[in-house]
Write a protein that holds these residues in place. Sequence first.
Motif, short mmCIF file in Angstrom:
data_model
loop_
_atom_site.label_atom_id
_atom_site.label_comp_id
_atom_site.label_asym_id
_atom_site.label_seq_id
_atom_site.Cartn_x
_atom_site.Cartn_y
_atom_site.Cartn_z
N MET A 1 0.84 -1.20 0.00
CA MET A 1 0.00 0.00 0.00
C MET A 1 0.88 1.25 0.00
O MET A 1 2.03 1.22 0.41
N THR A 2 0.29 2.37 -0.42
CA THR A 2 1.06 3.59 -0.60
C THR A 2 0.44 4.74 0.18
O THR A 2 -0.78 4.91 0.18
N ILE A 3 1.26 5.50 0.87
CA ILE A 3 0.82 6.75 1.49
C ILE A 3 0.80 7.82 0.40
O ILE A 3 1.82 8.11 -0.23
N LEU A 4 -0.38 8.37 0.17
CA LEU A 4 -0.55 9.34 -0.91
C LEU A 4 -0.69 10.74 -0.32
O LEU A 4 -1.69 11.07 0.32
N LEU A 5 0.34 11.55 -0.47
CA LEU A 5 0.31 12.93 0.02
C LEU A 5 -0.78 13.73 -0.68
O LEU A 5 -1.13 13.44 -1.83
N SER A 6 -1.29 14.74 -0.01
CA SER A 6 -2.34 15.55 -0.61
C SER A 6 -2.21 17.00 -0.14
O SER A 6 -1.39 17.33 0.72
N HIS A 7 -3.00 17.87 -0.77
CA HIS A 7 -3.14 19.27 -0.36
C HIS A 7 -1.78 19.98 -0.20
O HIS A 7 -0.94 19.85 -1.09
N THR A 8 -1.55 20.68 0.90
CA THR A 8 -0.33 21.49 1.02
C THR A 8 0.93 20.62 1.06
O THR A 8 1.99 21.07 0.63
N SER A 9 0.81 19.39 1.57
CA SER A 9 1.99 18.51 1.58
C SER A 9 2.36 18.10 0.16
O SER A 9 3.54 17.99 -0.18
N ALA A 10 1.35 17.89 -0.68
CA ALA A 10 1.62 17.56 -2.09
C ALA A 10 2.24 18.75 -2.81
O ALA A 10 3.13 18.58 -3.65
N ILE A 11 1.77 19.96 -2.50
CA ILE A 11 2.38 21.16 -3.10
C ILE A 11 3.86 21.22 -2.73
O ILE A 11 4.72 21.45 -3.58
N GLU A 12 4.15 21.03 -1.44
CA GLU A 12 5.54 21.10 -0.97
C GLU A 12 6.39 20.02 -1.64
O GLU A 12 7.54 20.28 -2.04
N ALA A 13 5.84 18.81 -1.79
CA ALA A 13 6.59 17.73 -2.43
C ALA A 13 6.90 18.06 -3.89
O ALA A 13 8.02 17.86 -4.36
N LEU A 14 5.91 18.58 -4.61
CA LEU A 14 6.13 18.93 -6.01
C LEU A 14 7.18 20.03 -6.14
O LEU A 14 8.00 20.01 -7.06
N ARG A 15 7.14 20.98 -5.23
CA ARG A 15 8.13 22.05 -5.29
C ARG A 15 9.54 21.51 -5.08
O ARG A 15 10.49 21.94 -5.73
N ARG A 16 9.70 20.57 -4.18
CA ARG A 16 11.01 19.99 -3.94
C ARG A 16 11.39 19.01 -5.04
O ARG A 16 12.55 18.93 -5.44
N LEU A 17 10.41 18.28 -5.54
CA LEU A 17 10.68 17.33 -6.61
C LEU A 17 11.20 18.03 -7.85
O LEU A 17 12.13 17.59 -8.50
N GLY A 18 10.60 19.17 -8.14
CA GLY A 18 11.02 19.91 -9.31
C GLY A 18 12.42 20.46 -9.19
O GLY A 18 13.06 20.80 -10.18
N CYS A 19 12.92 20.55 -7.96
CA CYS A 19 14.25 21.11 -7.74
C CYS A 19 15.33 20.03 -7.61
O CYS A 19 16.49 20.29 -7.89
N ILE A 20 14.99 18.82 -7.20
CA ILE A 20 16.02 17.81 -6.97
C ILE A 20 16.11 16.78 -8.08
O ILE A 20 17.08 16.07 -8.17
N ARG A 21 15.07 16.70 -8.94
CA ARG A 21 15.10 15.74 -10.03
C ARG A 21 15.10 16.48 -11.36
O ARG A 21 14.19 17.23 -11.65
N ARG A 22 16.10 16.22 -12.15
CA ARG A 22 16.19 16.88 -13.45
C ARG A 22 15.62 16.02 -14.56
O ARG A 22 15.36 16.50 -15.64
#
Length: 364
Positions: A1-22
């Motif tokens: 099973m998977t923990i699926l982030l949502s709302h402000t936590s998902a925003i924060e993850a996307l912001r960091r994902l866009g910066c650490i993965r090219r």
Amino acid sequence: MTILLSHTSAIEALRRLGCIRRESICSDAAACDCVTDASQAVALWESVFRDAPRLPLHAQVPQGAQRIRSSLLVTHPMREPPAGEVLTLCRGLACPTPAQLLVQLEPRLTRLELLVLMEELMGTYAIRPDAAQGMTTRPSPLLVPTDLESLLGNAGSASSHRKLRWALKSAVPGSASPRESKLAIRFSLRPSAGGYGLAVIGLNREVSVTAIANGEKRVRKPDVLLARPGGLGNGKVVTLEYDGEVHLDEERHADDLRRTNELAAMGIAEYRIDKALYKNLAYIDSLVDQIRGELGMAREHLSRDQREERRRLRAELFDELEQIDGVNWNGLLRERNRREDRATEAEAQEAVPEEVVPLEAYGV
């Protein structure tokens, strides 16, 4: 099973994902965990991003699952995202795609908040309060308009997701900073929404120019490219540059001067503002009048009441954009407070003071 982030936590993850993965972000389906473990979610986050998340973490659980609200974790019972609308961060942790996240957030955000967030996801910056400049850059946008168009197209009739459809129609991809996004919004929204009604045809869009010194062809990317609405004006455009702190560097300043001259040689006027001028509403009003003239737009003939109402709407839009910081999403509360304030003002205006009856009327 998977923990699926949502709302402000998902925003924060996307912001960091866009910066650490090219590399390109790949979509993958994931089944939501019915019972989310807070400590496990935090540990998985730290394994991906190498630092602690902003608490509480928000996670999606299936409809009917237990709702949790604690200092570490808040769960949101919702339907599972469509197949392909989930990004796998690591084994056991995922978040929605940018398009799916916007659909998820629509009921909780105002139209303007959705538009500001959409401009960020379609741009090359990420709001990061922990960073020196309050933001970081990424090599490419996380969202392209067709991603959201496809998702909304599968969502049903055109009458559904009205706020998102409005934001998608209003958004301009390519922004490199929050200030550029808000400039585009202020200049492009209709006057009835507090904007100036100009056409923003590009943010950091490539323009071919000729170097003054050696005649070589080169590409410039003006911050904001403005034109007459409706595609009129025989291709006449004007550029608007926002000079932040990076423009104070001597080498950057010299390059700015070269760009201004190269654009001028092509007959393209370039206007420049800084933080102080951005906040000077009277100056921006006058600057827009100048730009309208540059674009060959007729002078508007408005009554005094119309001018005052538009000025009020522009000030209201400016104030609301200043309140949207990308971290706290309280726009619906502010909207409700404004409605209540207007209702109170209207009641005060309608209230007629009781007529004082002279004592003589009582025969005293």
